[in-house]
Write a protein that holds these residues in place. Structure first.
Motif, PDB file in Angstrom:
ATOM      1  N   GLN A  47       0.667  -1.249  -0.067  1.00 13.36           N
ATOM      2  CA  GLN A  47       0.036  -0.035  -0.096  1.00 13.36           C
ATOM      3  C   GLN A  47       0.968   1.459   0.064  1.00 13.36           C
ATOM      4  O   GLN A  47       0.569   2.096  -0.591  1.00 13.36           O
ATOM      5  N   HIS A  94      -4.632  -1.406  -5.077  1.00 12.41           N
ATOM      6  CA  HIS A  94      -4.102  -2.477  -5.221  1.00 12.41           C
ATOM      7  C   HIS A  94      -5.304  -3.481  -5.346  1.00 12.41           C
ATOM      8  O   HIS A  94      -6.289  -3.522  -4.549  1.00 12.41           O
ATOM      9  N   TRP A 143      -8.275  -2.726  -2.735  1.00 12.33           N
ATOM     10  CA  TRP A 143      -8.202  -1.623  -1.894  1.00 12.33           C
ATOM     11  C   TRP A 143      -7.639  -0.650  -2.760  1.00 12.33           C
ATOM     12  O   TRP A 143      -7.007  -0.325  -3.677  1.00 12.33           O
ATOM     13  N   ASN A 170      -6.610   3.657  -3.143  1.00 14.09           N
ATOM     14  CA  ASN A 170      -5.761   4.535  -2.602  1.00 14.09           C
ATOM     15  C   ASN A 170      -6.448   5.836  -2.162  1.00 14.09           C
ATOM     16  O   ASN A 170      -7.085   6.452  -2.801  1.00 14.09           O
TER      17      ASN A 170
END
Length: 230
Positions: free
Chosen positions: A143, A154, A221, A223
């Motif tokens: 991350q 991700h 995921w 950002n």
């Protein structure tokens, strides 16, 4: 796997356990045999053709060195965990893909240096080192890389390795839903959900592994520095 204190001292530390025993480092070519040992120990049910070899790990460093991470055990003097990533553009309407196709048959030939998403090709923690928070260290490093590169986020195809024990009594969709609700614990997917990943969908025939009945779960995921945009 051979190294010296000078080799290690020259590498940037990308993360570390609280006691300093385990450190996240950029993977190096001299670690390749150790990385392959971790891979084989982590995925005993994965087909031989889908396992990453030492040659694969060395090749990854030629393609996208920034996306290759290793966890070094400073007490034992060996690699005990690793992650492999590449950059891609993602079509979320067509996320269902075979693993080997997406990672160029483990060569990372599909890497796009201008890709907007970091794709998790592999992550594993040696059974001897589990329960030490090493996957958390690796996800944090991934991350952090997303933020450094200004990527959208991700993504990965998670292996629901606990599904094999439940497949006789529920479909994969129900299993994943119950894992999301925390009614069931999956050794892989539950960890990723705790790292703020979200399930996007199920991928049939993702890979060849009896423990997950060949299914993958596409996880995302985003950002936060990109405003969570798709």
């Amino acid at each position: 796997m051979t190294s010296s204190g000078a080799d290690l001292a020259a590498l940037p530390t990308l993360g570390a356990s609280a006691d300093g025993r385990y450190v996240v480092l950029p993977s190096q070519a001299w670690m390749a045999d150790g990385l392959a040992e971790v891979q084989r120990a982590c995925f005993p049910d994965l087909s031989e053709a889908e396992l990453m070899t030492a040659a694969h790990f060395r090749a990854h460093l030629q393609v996208f060195p920034e996306g290759q991470h290793a966890v070094w055990d400073t007490h034992a003097g060996r690699v005990v965990a690793s992650s492999t990533d590449l950059r891609l553009n993602v079509d979320f309407a067509r996320y269902a893909h075979p693993y080997m196709e997406e990672v160029g048959h483990n060569t990372l030939s599909t890497h796009d240096p201008h890709g907007e998403w970091l794709y998790g090709a592999d992550i594993g923690v040696h059974p001897d080192a589990r329960g030490q928070g090493l996957s958390t260290l690796l996800y944090a490093a991934r991350q952090s890389l997303v933020r450094q590169l200004g990527l959208r986020g991700h993504v990965a195809g998670a292996m629901p390795k606990g599904y094999g024990r439940h497949a006789h009594r529920m479909p994969i969709e129900e299993y994943v839903h119950r894992v999301i609700l925390n009614e069931l614990q999956d050794p892989v997917l539950s960890v990723q959900l705790r790292r703020h990943y979200r399930v996007w969908g199920v991928i049939p025939e993702y890979l060849e592994d009896a423990s997950c009945r060949n299914y993958g779960v596409f996880i995302v995921w985003r950002n936060p520095e990109r405003g969570g945009e798709a």
